[in-house]
Design a protein around this motif. Sequence first.
Motif, PDB file in Angstrom:
ATOM      1  N   ALA A  75       0.855  -1.184   0.000  1.00 63.54           N
ATOM      2  CA  ALA A  75       0.000   0.000   0.000  1.00 63.54           C
ATOM      3  C   ALA A  75       0.892   1.235   0.000  1.00 63.54           C
ATOM      4  CB  ALA A  75      -0.905  -0.002   1.223  1.00 63.54           C
ATOM      5  N   LEU A  76       0.520   2.212  -0.822  1.00 60.15           N
ATOM      6  CA  LEU A  76       1.266   3.461  -0.918  1.00 60.15           C
ATOM      7  C   LEU A  76       0.295   4.625  -0.825  1.00 60.15           C
ATOM      8  CD1 LEU A  76       3.474   2.649  -4.064  1.00 60.15           C
ATOM      9  CD2 LEU A  76       4.127   2.394  -1.668  1.00 60.15           C
ATOM     10  N   HIS A  77       0.693   5.651  -0.088  1.00 67.65           N
ATOM     11  CA  HIS A  77      -0.005   6.931  -0.088  1.00 67.65           C
ATOM     12  C   HIS A  77       0.969   7.948  -0.673  1.00 67.65           C
ATOM     13  CE1 HIS A  77      -3.156   5.252   2.329  1.00 67.65           C
ATOM     14  NE2 HIS A  77      -2.393   5.124   3.403  1.00 67.65           N
ATOM     15  N   HIS A  78       0.437   8.841  -1.495  1.00 73.35           N
ATOM     16  CA  HIS A  78       1.265   9.831  -2.171  1.00 73.35           C
ATOM     17  C   HIS A  78       0.614  11.187  -1.960  1.00 73.35           C
ATOM     18  CE1 HIS A  78       3.072  11.138  -6.339  1.00 73.35           C
ATOM     19  NE2 HIS A  78       3.729  11.662  -5.329  1.00 73.35           N
ATOM     20  N   MET A  79       1.222  11.996  -1.111  1.00 74.54           N
ATOM     21  CA  MET A  79       0.678  13.306  -0.757  1.00 74.54           C
ATOM     22  C   MET A  79       1.530  14.410  -1.378  1.00 74.54           C
ATOM     23  SD  MET A  79      -0.050  12.550   3.263  1.00 74.54           S
ATOM     24  CE  MET A  79      -1.437  13.667   3.467  1.00 74.54           C
ATOM     25  N   ASP A  80       0.915  15.579  -1.536  1.00 74.24           N
ATOM     26  CA  ASP A  80       1.612  16.715  -2.106  1.00 74.24           C
ATOM     27  C   ASP A  80       1.233  17.973  -1.322  1.00 74.24           C
ATOM     28  OD1 ASP A  80       2.369  18.944  -3.773  1.00 74.24           O
ATOM     29  OD2 ASP A  80       2.492  17.542  -5.447  1.00 74.24           O
ATOM     30  N   ALA A  81       2.228  18.647  -0.778  1.00 72.40           N
ATOM     31  CA  ALA A  81       1.971  19.844   0.032  1.00 72.40           C
ATOM     32  C   ALA A  81       2.256  21.134  -0.740  1.00 72.40           C
ATOM     33  CB  ALA A  81       2.824  19.796   1.306  1.00 72.40           C
ATOM     34  N   ARG A 112       7.623  22.035   3.338  1.00 75.32           N
ATOM     35  CA  ARG A 112       6.553  22.999   3.615  1.00 75.32           C
ATOM     36  C   ARG A 112       5.726  22.622   4.837  1.00 75.32           C
ATOM     37  NH1 ARG A 112       4.321  25.945  -1.466  1.00 75.32           N
ATOM     38  NH2 ARG A 112       6.184  25.995  -2.761  1.00 75.32           N
ATOM     39  N   VAL A 113       5.745  21.334   5.192  1.00 75.51           N
ATOM     40  CA  VAL A 113       4.934  20.854   6.321  1.00 75.51           C
ATOM     41  C   VAL A 113       5.778  20.014   7.280  1.00 75.51           C
ATOM     42  CG1 VAL A 113       2.725  20.967   5.092  1.00 75.51           C
ATOM     43  CG2 VAL A 113       4.121  18.881   4.937  1.00 75.51           C
ATOM     44  N   ALA A 114       7.060  20.304   7.329  1.00 72.54           N
ATOM     45  CA  ALA A 114       8.002  19.493   8.114  1.00 72.54           C
ATOM     46  C   ALA A 114       7.571  19.332   9.569  1.00 72.54           C
ATOM     47  CB  ALA A 114       9.404  20.084   8.027  1.00 72.54           C
ATOM     48  N   ASP A 115       7.009  20.383  10.170  1.00 76.56           N
ATOM     49  CA  ASP A 115       6.602  20.302  11.575  1.00 76.56           C
ATOM     50  C   ASP A 115       5.401  19.378  11.783  1.00 76.56           C
ATOM     51  OD1 ASP A 115       8.642  22.020  12.291  1.00 76.56           O
ATOM     52  OD2 ASP A 115       7.362  23.804  12.271  1.00 76.56           O
ATOM     53  N   CYS A 116       4.710  19.042  10.712  1.00 73.04           N
ATOM     54  CA  CYS A 116       3.529  18.171  10.802  1.00 73.04           C
ATOM     55  C   CYS A 116       3.863  16.701  10.545  1.00 73.04           C
ATOM     56  CB  CYS A 116       2.469  18.608   9.790  1.00 73.04           C
ATOM     57  SG  CYS A 116       1.907  20.298   9.986  1.00 73.04           S
ATOM     58  N   LEU A 117       5.060  16.436  10.080  1.00 70.12           N
ATOM     59  CA  LEU A 117       5.451  15.069   9.754  1.00 70.12           C
ATOM     60  C   LEU A 117       5.926  14.345  10.999  1.00 70.12           C
ATOM     61  CD1 LEU A 117       7.427  15.702   6.442  1.00 70.12           C
ATOM     62  CD2 LEU A 117       5.015  15.096   6.726  1.00 70.12           C
ATOM     63  N   PRO A 118       5.793  13.020  11.010  1.00 66.85           N
ATOM     64  CA  PRO A 118       6.317  12.268  12.156  1.00 66.85           C
ATOM     65  C   PRO A 118       7.823  12.503  12.294  1.00 66.85           C
ATOM     66  CG  PRO A 118       5.041  10.842  10.694  1.00 66.85           C
ATOM     67  CD  PRO A 118       5.204  12.150   9.998  1.00 66.85           C
TER      68      PRO A 118
END
Length: 157
Positions: A75-81, A112-118
Amino acid sequence: MTEFTFDAASEADTDRLGAALAEVVPDGTVVGLSGTLGAGKTRLVQGVAAACGLRRDEVVSPTFVLCQSYRAARALHHMDAYRIKDDDEFLQLGPEEYFDSDAVTFVEWAERVADCLPPERIEIHVEVTGEQSRRFRISAAPDALQPVVNSLAERLN
């Protein structure tokens, strides 16, 4: 934190990196991708997806839909910020559900969303070095995923 650098002379080399990632990255891992527009972030995800049994053309940049999910051998999720205004807007998408899944989750424009990543993730910075060539700098944050980076380096050297 040790960084591994992979120089890709062609899209075929990028696909080889993608195939190696598909082999070594554990389920549930978040992979942050950064680099300029057109650097090859989506191409790398296509390489991973192809190694998992998907057709490369099934995997497109999620810039406008923000997230695509795929299931094949993995399974893969591919997000774009890219179009995300701030951390709050990103968090409204409910990324924790993706991050807490058994899928490997790729986040383009991760800076762009580094603080939101694990905090525990693989980071890949893509740099354009020529018309077809790219330099991929791969690291683990924190060092808990360093064995994955080491394994990747062994497969590609």
